[in-house]
Design a protein around this motif. Structure first.
Motif, PDB file in Angstrom:
ATOM      1  N   HIS A 285      -2.158   5.345   3.030  1.00 42.29           N
ATOM      2  CA  HIS A 285      -1.699   3.862   3.093  1.00 42.29           C
ATOM      3  C   HIS A 285      -2.525   3.182   4.156  1.00 42.29           C
ATOM      4  CE1 HIS A 285       1.128   5.829   6.058  1.00 42.29           C
ATOM      5  NE2 HIS A 285       0.893   4.450   6.630  1.00 42.29           N
TER       6      HIS A 285
ATOM      7  N   VAL B 294       0.966  -1.163   0.016  1.00 41.18           N
ATOM      8  CA  VAL B 294       0.091  -0.010  -0.113  1.00 41.18           C
ATOM      9  C   VAL B 294       0.873   1.250   0.035  1.00 41.18           C
ATOM     10  CG1 VAL B 294      -1.730  -1.190   1.199  1.00 41.18           C
ATOM     11  CG2 VAL B 294      -0.172  -0.092   2.514  1.00 41.18           C
TER      12      VAL B 294
ATOM     13  N   GLN C 103      -5.960   2.776   2.824  1.00 45.73           N
ATOM     14  CA  GLN C 103      -5.941   1.698   1.814  1.00 45.73           C
ATOM     15  C   GLN C 103      -5.733   0.337   2.224  1.00 45.73           C
ATOM     16  OE1 GLN C 103      -2.614   2.398  -0.835  1.00 45.73           O
ATOM     17  NE2 GLN C 103      -3.288   0.702  -2.524  1.00 45.73           N
TER      18      GLN C 103
ATOM     19  N   ASN D 294     -12.146   1.477  -4.499  1.00 43.59           N
ATOM     20  CA  ASN D 294     -11.249   2.471  -4.617  1.00 43.59           C
ATOM     21  C   ASN D 294     -11.804   3.838  -4.788  1.00 43.59           C
ATOM     22  OD1 ASN D 294      -8.978   4.322  -4.901  1.00 43.59           O
ATOM     23  ND2 ASN D 294      -7.760   2.742  -6.061  1.00 43.59           N
TER      24      ASN D 294
ATOM     25  N   GLU E 107      -6.247   8.689  -0.818  1.00 43.41           N
ATOM     26  CA  GLU E 107      -6.384   7.871   0.266  1.00 43.41           C
ATOM     27  C   GLU E 107      -5.059   7.586   0.793  1.00 43.41           C
ATOM     28  OE1 GLU E 107      -8.792   3.802   0.294  1.00 43.41           O
ATOM     29  OE2 GLU E 107      -7.197   3.722  -0.987  1.00 43.41           O
TER      30      GLU E 107
ATOM     31  N   ARG F 241      -9.265  -0.907   3.721  1.00 38.78           N
ATOM     32  CA  ARG F 241      -9.967  -1.031   2.742  1.00 38.78           C
ATOM     33  C   ARG F 241      -9.878  -2.392   1.855  1.00 38.78           C
ATOM     34  NH1 ARG F 241     -10.135  -0.147  -2.447  1.00 38.78           N
ATOM     35  NH2 ARG F 241      -8.282   1.318  -2.157  1.00 38.78           N
ATOM     36  N   GLU F 242      -8.719  -2.591   1.424  1.00 35.87           N
ATOM     37  CA  GLU F 242      -8.269  -3.680   0.622  1.00 35.87           C
ATOM     38  C   GLU F 242      -8.287  -4.899   1.568  1.00 35.87           C
ATOM     39  OE1 GLU F 242      -5.788  -1.403  -2.775  1.00 35.87           O
ATOM     40  OE2 GLU F 242      -4.660  -2.378  -1.180  1.00 35.87           O
TER      41      GLU F 242
END
Length: 160
Positions: A103, A95, A106, A140, A101, A109-110
């Motif tokens: 890190h 990330v 991110q 995203n 966004e 979320r991911e």
């Protein structure tokens, strides 16, 4: 391709699942969290061992962990992210900070997207409606809308 998830992403970069999973070549690794040494020959952008960064983490189910490179050759901070999915199964990916966004966001979320993918797509029984719902919520935020954007607004039918 017999699973709905694989059909949904085939040649469609705008598919919600494509937008919810790690964007660096849509790549992440699934690993036994007791065998993180498999990453000893994997290097970060900043020249650090991924295995060293993973050993600094305390993995918890459902909670993304992040360790960033100490140095970077650019203004962007690159980090290794990992999440424990269940028992000893974990995911590892990269990330970084972007204009839309952080890190940390991110990774959060991911990590949720990867967990949904493993549970709802890779298990013995696919639950595509649950996977699509999660992917739509976790897209995203910097991704441009695509021609099939309405997939996230259409009602899904769940089958037992």
């Amino acid at each position: 391709m017999s699973r709905q998830w694989s059909k949904s992403v085939c040649d469609d970069p705008w598919a919600p699942l494509q937008q919810a999973l790690p964007i660096q070549n849509n790549r992440f690794f699934l690993v036994d969290d007791r065998k993180l040494e498999v990453f000893k020959n994997h290097w970060t952008v900043g020249g650090e061992r991924v295995s060293d960064q993973l050993h600094q983490m305390r993995l918890k189910v459902g909670e993304a962990s992040v360790v960033c490179d100490a140095k970077s050759s650019s203004d962007t901070t690159f980090c290794t992210a990992a999440i424990s999915i269940n028992q000893h199964l974990a995911a590892v990916w990269t990330v970084w900070d972007s204009s839309g966004e952080t890190h940390a966001r991110q990774a959060e979320r991911e990590g949720k997207g990867i967990t949904a993918f493993v549970i709802d797509a890779l298990g013995p029984i696919e639950n595509f409606p649950a996977l699509l719902s999660a992917a739509c919520e976790l897209k995203n935020p910097t991704a441009p809308p695509g021609p099939r954007e309405n997939l996230c607004s259409e009602p899904t039918i769940s089958h037992p």
